[in-house]
Design a protein around this motif. Structure first.
Motif, mmCIF file in Angstrom:
data_model
loop_
_atom_site.group_PDB
_atom_site.id
_atom_site.type_symbol
_atom_site.label_atom_id
_atom_site.label_comp_id
_atom_site.label_asym_id
_atom_site.label_seq_id
_atom_site.Cartn_x
_atom_site.Cartn_y
_atom_site.Cartn_z
ATOM 1 N N ASP A 19 -10.810 5.279 -8.497
ATOM 2 C CA ASP A 19 -11.701 6.429 -8.301
ATOM 3 C C ASP A 19 -11.152 7.366 -7.234
ATOM 4 O O ASP A 19 -11.592 8.506 -7.114
ATOM 5 C CB ASP A 19 -13.097 5.964 -7.885
ATOM 6 C CG ASP A 19 -13.781 5.157 -8.963
ATOM 7 O OD1 ASP A 19 -13.460 5.384 -10.145
ATOM 8 O OD2 ASP A 19 -14.622 4.304 -8.634
ATOM 9 N N PHE A 20 -10.207 6.868 -6.434
ATOM 10 C CA PHE A 20 -9.608 7.655 -5.358
ATOM 11 C C PHE A 20 -8.328 6.943 -4.937
ATOM 12 O O PHE A 20 -8.087 5.795 -5.328
ATOM 13 C CB PHE A 20 -10.564 7.803 -4.168
ATOM 14 C CG PHE A 20 -11.150 6.498 -3.695
ATOM 15 C CD1 PHE A 20 -10.500 5.716 -2.746
ATOM 16 C CD2 PHE A 20 -12.366 6.020 -4.214
ATOM 17 C CE1 PHE A 20 -11.035 4.508 -2.317
ATOM 18 C CE2 PHE A 20 -12.901 4.809 -3.793
ATOM 19 C CZ PHE A 20 -12.229 4.046 -2.848
ATOM 20 N N PHE A 21 -7.493 7.618 -4.153
ATOM 21 C CA PHE A 21 -6.259 7.028 -3.627
ATOM 22 C C PHE A 21 -6.497 6.724 -2.148
ATOM 23 O O PHE A 21 -6.614 7.638 -1.340
ATOM 24 C CB PHE A 21 -5.094 8.010 -3.786
ATOM 25 C CG PHE A 21 -3.729 7.373 -3.624
ATOM 26 C CD1 PHE A 21 -3.325 6.843 -2.406
ATOM 27 C CD2 PHE A 21 -2.839 7.320 -4.698
ATOM 28 C CE1 PHE A 21 -2.080 6.264 -2.267
ATOM 29 C CE2 PHE A 21 -1.584 6.746 -4.562
ATOM 30 C CZ PHE A 21 -1.198 6.218 -3.339
ATOM 31 N N ALA A 22 -6.567 5.443 -1.816
ATOM 32 C CA ALA A 22 -6.779 5.031 -0.421
ATOM 33 C C ALA A 22 -5.474 4.510 0.139
ATOM 34 O O ALA A 22 -4.806 3.685 -0.487
ATOM 35 C CB ALA A 22 -7.850 3.951 -0.340
ATOM 36 N N LEU A 23 -5.101 4.990 1.310
ATOM 37 C CA LEU A 23 -3.842 4.569 1.914
ATOM 38 C C LEU A 23 -4.022 4.322 3.406
ATOM 39 O O LEU A 23 -4.835 4.953 4.070
ATOM 40 C CB LEU A 23 -2.754 5.615 1.672
ATOM 41 C CG LEU A 23 -2.993 7.043 2.190
ATOM 42 C CD1 LEU A 23 -2.449 7.208 3.607
ATOM 43 C CD2 LEU A 23 -2.339 8.063 1.263
ATOM 44 N N SER A 24 -3.246 3.371 3.899
ATOM 45 C CA SER A 24 -3.160 3.109 5.331
ATOM 46 C C SER A 24 -1.802 3.580 5.807
ATOM 47 O O SER A 24 -0.777 3.232 5.222
ATOM 48 C CB SER A 24 -3.314 1.612 5.611
ATOM 49 O OG SER A 24 -4.566 1.147 5.167
ATOM 50 N N HIS A 25 -1.805 4.371 6.875
ATOM 51 C CA HIS A 25 -0.549 4.955 7.351
ATOM 52 C C HIS A 25 -0.480 4.813 8.869
ATOM 53 O O HIS A 25 -1.417 5.185 9.571
ATOM 54 C CB HIS A 25 -0.478 6.433 6.964
ATOM 55 C CG HIS A 25 0.713 7.134 7.524
ATOM 56 N ND1 HIS A 25 1.952 7.087 6.923
ATOM 57 C CD2 HIS A 25 0.880 7.876 8.650
ATOM 58 C CE1 HIS A 25 2.814 7.787 7.642
ATOM 59 N NE2 HIS A 25 2.188 8.271 8.704
ATOM 60 N N TYR A 26 0.650 4.304 9.353
ATOM 61 C CA TYR A 26 0.781 4.069 10.789
ATOM 62 C C TYR A 26 1.995 4.763 11.401
ATOM 63 O O TYR A 26 1.929 5.242 12.527
ATOM 64 C CB TYR A 26 0.873 2.563 11.071
ATOM 65 C CG TYR A 26 -0.317 1.794 10.542
ATOM 66 C CD1 TYR A 26 -1.509 1.759 11.255
ATOM 67 C CD2 TYR A 26 -0.261 1.131 9.313
ATOM 68 C CE1 TYR A 26 -2.612 1.063 10.773
ATOM 69 C CE2 TYR A 26 -1.359 0.437 8.824
ATOM 70 C CZ TYR A 26 -2.532 0.402 9.554
ATOM 71 O OH TYR A 26 -3.625 -0.260 9.075
ATOM 72 N N THR A 27 3.100 4.823 10.664
ATOM 73 C CA THR A 27 4.322 5.336 11.280
ATOM 74 C C THR A 27 5.269 5.869 10.223
ATOM 75 O O THR A 27 4.956 5.857 9.023
ATOM 76 C CB THR A 27 5.005 4.221 12.101
ATOM 77 O OG1 THR A 27 6.075 4.770 12.862
ATOM 78 C CG2 THR A 27 5.540 3.115 11.202
ATOM 79 N N THR A 28 6.426 6.321 10.671
ATOM 80 C CA THR A 28 7.481 6.821 9.779
ATOM 81 C C THR A 28 8.773 6.091 10.111
ATOM 82 O O THR A 28 9.058 5.814 11.276
ATOM 83 C CB THR A 28 7.663 8.339 9.959
ATOM 84 O OG1 THR A 28 6.513 9.001 9.424
ATOM 85 C CG2 THR A 28 8.902 8.852 9.253
ATOM 86 N N ASP A 50 -3.934 15.760 -8.351
ATOM 87 C CA ASP A 50 -4.990 16.152 -7.415
ATOM 88 C C ASP A 50 -6.031 15.045 -7.262
ATOM 89 O O ASP A 50 -7.239 15.265 -7.404
ATOM 90 C CB ASP A 50 -5.646 17.444 -7.901
ATOM 91 C CG ASP A 50 -6.510 18.082 -6.827
ATOM 92 O OD1 ASP A 50 -6.173 17.933 -5.645
ATOM 93 O OD2 ASP A 50 -7.535 18.700 -7.179
ATOM 94 N N VAL A 51 -5.566 13.838 -6.970
ATOM 95 C CA VAL A 51 -6.464 12.697 -6.828
ATOM 96 C C VAL A 51 -7.157 12.769 -5.472
ATOM 97 O O VAL A 51 -6.550 13.183 -4.482
ATOM 98 C CB VAL A 51 -5.664 11.384 -6.973
ATOM 99 C CG1 VAL A 51 -4.535 11.319 -5.955
ATOM 100 C CG2 VAL A 51 -6.553 10.179 -6.839
#
Length: 986
Positions: free
Chosen positions: A776-785, A839-840
């Motif tokens: 239903d949506f795009f969920a992401l966890s982001h901490y660093t590069t 366009d999620v």
């Protein structure tokens, strides 16, 4: 920041010992602001150059009448005792063959766009025996080089002596151990000034006399290899200083009026930091610099004599200057020529000269120290860089980031610290022979294949980096680097994350049905009456004190959403419905209902992997975990139970939170995807209509950037890692229902070439249809590069399976755990998601940084939250990413040590400064500008039509309530007075 630095003080008039204030000053600089990348340019007219040394690059050791140098002799020593000769070319016999490729080198300089070129003259090429007569071929060679440089508009910076003493002088006199050498060096210099002085404005008498004296005549590590101990090392240095002074006076008295040039000496130095910031250690650091740099700098730039710390510690080992010699040596430099980098640092610095302190590579602090110690001299950085492995070819990312660090530190020294630096020289123009390290490392901007015949120069990635830096004269501010003003849309989800909520099911005292008597006369305690009980009351959510505390802490944040994970292993200990932990389920029901009561939306993950058993029930973990297809069905039944038990309160579900692809086998990932899809379809078919919620998977998604932005190979590596790290689970769900083609192609390649046997399973057509679109949506966890490259540089950080080298940009901010703080990486990630999956709707489900539980370092988290959210705003506003929510990781230090917005000390929760900062951003719904109109968001509509009816008619309801109350009061008074009147008549 500049004002703060001014308040902390710039160096005034220098004096010996004044540099000791450097360490305490830099310890007080504002954090993290002082460590941020400075987007600014260098002063107009700043000199940019590259350098080389004759023995390292010229070759032609028997050509053109050249005599032997001490390095020629040293390199041709007999083979090692084992009998094996060192692999590769011998010393600098051929090296980069610059002697036969003069125009090639100058063309490289033209391509770079440098203003100057530092090179050295070979004493043995000009005077084969060290003394007259000169060698015409040698004179002609350097005349051609100077003429070509003049044609190309490149300023020569010429070193008279870069370690390659003619062997004849070593044999005849004992080299720099002899008092005869200073006069012979003067004679050599006079020859150079007469023949070349009209075309040279900057002269350097010699390079790094510390290395020449200490390792040439003291330790014997370098040519001429004399192991004379400290006494001979100090004597050689004494003669080097005398020789330098003679040459400076020669130029000053006889050549300066006509040639109008400047003369100095290239002094090498390290940097040192105290093990602990105490006065004793700082004094030892000051002594370390005195013994290396001050050994030569103080006599020249201050008073003609050695540092007091050397005099007091070395006693009779240190030679004496007469008063006349002191006056003669003092002031014999027209600028401070500084060498800093891989030649001395961590290599040729004698360990005893560290005085038990810690070596470091901070060029900025060294520049400040020189400025403070030596009367604010004009500083010309005549050698600086780091190195890469000898096997590295053209994508030299490690070299680039050290170069970036050193140049950034130089810029900060100029802009923040008031240091007068007027030029910078990269070392070196091209790969060459690296002294005691031979060809095991490379330091050139241009790659040279030493095995080839023609020795072509091939530009490395660092050439493009340095070229663009010179064009821009530094790091000018760019629009994408600037923060923007703006706000997020109405209904934007502002959240906080806790991996697992604190569960405390201890019953409250109100649930105890026993009867107690208070012994007021003796024990003063309550005494339980046996056999007597009151009627039991039903459990209520208010009985859980732990819930009330957590809810109150969440309310303090002003968040709209709270994200946490259920514990599958505790809810269903046996992995099926045969044993249910009803107390825990009731606790979760209470917690989610209490969240709703205070208008906080619960965001609940069914499963999140942890170290112990992957947070699976033991029975499932024991029999293959996700490798076993039975786990898939068990997960579906568990999800059904959760939807049934908690679905009335939870409208925002995550099937799986941050499944770690680093720890997944391909089979486990295959089953995990099917389990997610089945649960999504279960909710969609059986629960969505009645519960009206939404559900998806949350993936960990750190951004991956090519280490060399100009390298096609590095870009391919970055694309590959993104597909393996994110696309592996995302593409089947959000894309075409199958794994990324990049993965399949790569695995086919390595299975065929390297005899691996990595099998990526295939989905049936029905499975593809099941998985594709299960979101239903795009969920992401982001901490660093992370930066990645294709060239193997560091075996510890090299992934052989994916053929990727992890690289560190040392100009980035880093947390105590060394996580890089790279806000723009989030924006790039969000744009990548949109470009791949359309366009999620996107939620950043976790974003956070660790600290060291010191309040000072919470400033890093304040910076982190501020700038990552601003980059998220850019993605929403400028890139049209359909971003619908942002969650900070994490709630508190008790459940996620060092990551929390609440600290947890002595059973108490205390808000950190970052919590207040995040709350302010939430209250403003972003970063509104001063003239931005206030966003008026309609109130959230209640889920029931009756609630909607009342919410939209508040004014009418208030009026009706007033009329009703007035009516009741009126009736009361009428009734009351009617009764009184009746009594009176009776």
């Amino acid at each position: 920041l500049l004002l703060l630095l001014l308040l902390l003080g710039r160096p005034g008039l220098g004096a010996p010992g004044q540099g000791a204030g450097t360490w305490s000053r830099f310890a007080r600089l504002p954090y993290p602001q002082d460590q941020l990348f400075l987007h600014d340019t260098f002063p107009d007219g700043f000199l940019w150059g590259a350098g080389s040394a004759a023995y390292q690059t010229e070759g032609g050791w028997r050509q053109g009448g050249k005599g032997a140098s001490i390095w020629d002799t040293f390199a041709h020593r007999p083979a090692t005792p084992s009998g094996a000769a060192p692999p590769g070319p011998v010393g600098g016999d051929v090296a980069s063959d610059s002697y036969n490729n003069l125009f090639r080198d100058v063309e490289g300089l033209r391509r770079l766009g440098v203003s100057h070129y530092r090179f050295s003259l070979s004493w043995a090429r000009l005077l084969p025996n060290g003394t007259a007569p000169p060698n015409p071929a040698g004179l002609a060679h350097y005349a051609r080089l100077l003429a070509r440089l003049r044609e190309r508009g490149v300023e020569p910076v010429v070193t008279l002596y870069h370690w390659d003493l003619p062997q004849a002088l070593q044999d005849a006199f004992g080299g720099w151990a002899s008092p005869v050498l200073p006069q012979l060096f003067r004679d050599y210099a006079e020859l150079c000034f007469r023949h070349f002085g009209g075309q040279v404005r900057y002269w350097l008498t010699m390079d790094n006399p510390y290395v020449v004296a200490w390792h040439g005549y003291g330790t014997g590590r370098l040519p001429p290899g004399v192991r004379g101990g400290p006494r001979l090392g100090y004597l050689a240095a004494h003669h080097l200083l005398q020789a330098h002074a003679k040459v400076w006076h020669l130029y000053n008295d006889h050549f300066r009026p006509a040639q109008k040039g400047k003369v100095s000496i290239a002094l090498g130095s390290h940097w040192i930091k105290p093990q602990r910031m105490i006065e004793k250690n700082i004094k030892e650091c000051q002594k370390s610099l005195d013994f290396v740099l001050g050994w030569f700098a103080k006599p020249i730039f201050i008073d003609g004599d050695y540092p007091e710390s050397m005099r007091s510690n070395l006693s009779s080992l240190l030679p004496e200057f007469s008063e006349a010699e002191k006056k003669y040596i003092k002031g014999t430099a027209d600028f401070f020529a500084l060498s800093f980098g891989a030649t001395l640092s961590f290599q040729l610095l004698d360990s005893h000269m560290k005085f038990q302190q810690l070596e470091s590579i901070s060029l900025r602090q060294l520049l400040y120290w020189v400025n403070s110690e030596y009367n604010n001299p004009q500083i010309f950085i005549v050698e600086n860089s780091w190195f890469v492995s000898g096997t590295t070819k053209r994508d030299d990312a490690k070299y680039i980031y050290y170069l970036k660090k050193f140049i950034m530190e130089t810029l900060k020294a100029i802009r923040y610290d008031g240091v007068n630096v007027f030029g910078y020289t990269v070392w070196s123009l091209l790969d060459g022979f690296e002294w005691h390290r031979g060809y095991s490392i490379r330091r050139g901007l241009f790659y040279v294949d030493f095995q080839s015949h023609d020795k072509k120069l091939m530009p490395k990635s660092s050439v493009l980096f340095y070229q663009k830096l010179i064009e821009k004269n530094g790091f000018p501010p760019l629009p994408e680097n600037q923060p923007i003003e703006g706000i997020f849309p109405c209904g934007f989800a502002w959240g906080i994350v806790d991996n697992y909520i604190q569960v405390d099911t201890t019953p409250a005292q109100f649930l105890d049905s026993s009867v107690y008597v208070w012994d007021v006369h003796q024990t003063k305690k309550l005494i339980k009456v046996d056999g007597v009980y009151t009627s039991k009351r039903k459990r209520h959510c208010v009985d859980f004190a732990a819930i009330r505390l957590q809810i109150s802490l969440l309310q303090e944040m002003h968040v709209t959403h709270f994200h946490f994970s259920l514990k599958w292993s505790l809810i269903l200990p046996l992995g099926n419905l045969s044993l249910i932990n009803h107390t825990l389920v009731h606790y979760y029901q209470c917690f989610t209902s209490e969240l709703l009561r205070v208008n906080i939306t619960p965001v609940v993950a069914l499963w999140q992997p942890m170290i112990e058993n992957q947070e699976l029930p033991v029975s499932l973990a024991k029999y293959g975990a996700w490798e076993n297809t039975e786990t898939v069905q068990a997960f579906v039944e568990y999800a059904r139970f959760c939807f049934t038990s908690l679905g009335d309160h939870v409208k925002f579900w995550i099937t799986m939170n941050e499944p770690s692809v680093k720890n997944l086998t391909y089979t486990a990932g295959h089953n995990l995807l099917k389990a997610h899809a089945k649960v999504w379809h279960l909710y969609d078919k059986e629960f969505r209509r009645s519960q009206k919620g939404k559900i998806s998977i949350a993936l960990q998604a750190d951004w991956v950037e090519p280490a060399c932005p100009f390298s096609r190979n590095d870009q391919e590596v970055a694309d590959r890692i993104l597909e393996f790290d994110i696309g592996w689970l995302a593409e089947p769900i959000f894309g075409n229902g199958d794994y990324p083609e990049v993965m399949r192609a790569w695995l086919r390649r390595i299975n065929s070439v390297d005899l691996y046997n990595f099998h990526l399973p295939y989905f049936s057509e029905d499975e593809k249809k099941l998985i594709q679109g299960s979101f239903d949506f795009f969920a992401l966890s982001h901490y660093t590069t992370t930066l990645v490259g294709s060239e193997k540089e560091d075996a510890v950080k090299y992934d052989h399976y994916l053929e990727v080298q992890m690289i560190n940009d040392i100009t980035w901010l880093h947390s105590p755990s060394r996580a890089a703080v790279v806000p723009w990486g989030l924006r790039k990630l969000l744009k990548w998601v949109k470009s791949k999956y359309g366009d999620v709707p996107v939620y950043v489900m976790a974003n956070g940084i660790d600290d060291d539980q010191n309040m000072v370092h919470d400033k890093l988290r304040v910076y982190y939250i501020q700038n990552y959210i601003n980059e998220a705003l850019k993605a929403y506003t400028l890139d049209n990413v359909n971003l619908q929510g942002y969650f900070v990781y994490s709630f508190n230090d008790k459940t996620a040590p060092k990551y929390g917005l609440y600290s947890y000390v002595a059973n108490q929760y205390e808000p950190k400064p970052s919590l207040k900062h995040y709350r302010e951003i939430i209250d403003n719904n972003g970063f509104p500008g001063p003239e931005m109109p206030e966003l008026l968001c309609p109130e959230e509509l209640a889920s029931c039509s009756e609630c909607h009816f009342f919410r939209t008619r508040k004014s009418l309801l208030a009026f009706i309530s007033f009329v009703f109350v007035a009516f009741i009061v009126t009736i009361f008074f009428i009734t009351y007075y009617s009764k009184r009147v009746k009594r009176r008549y009776k």
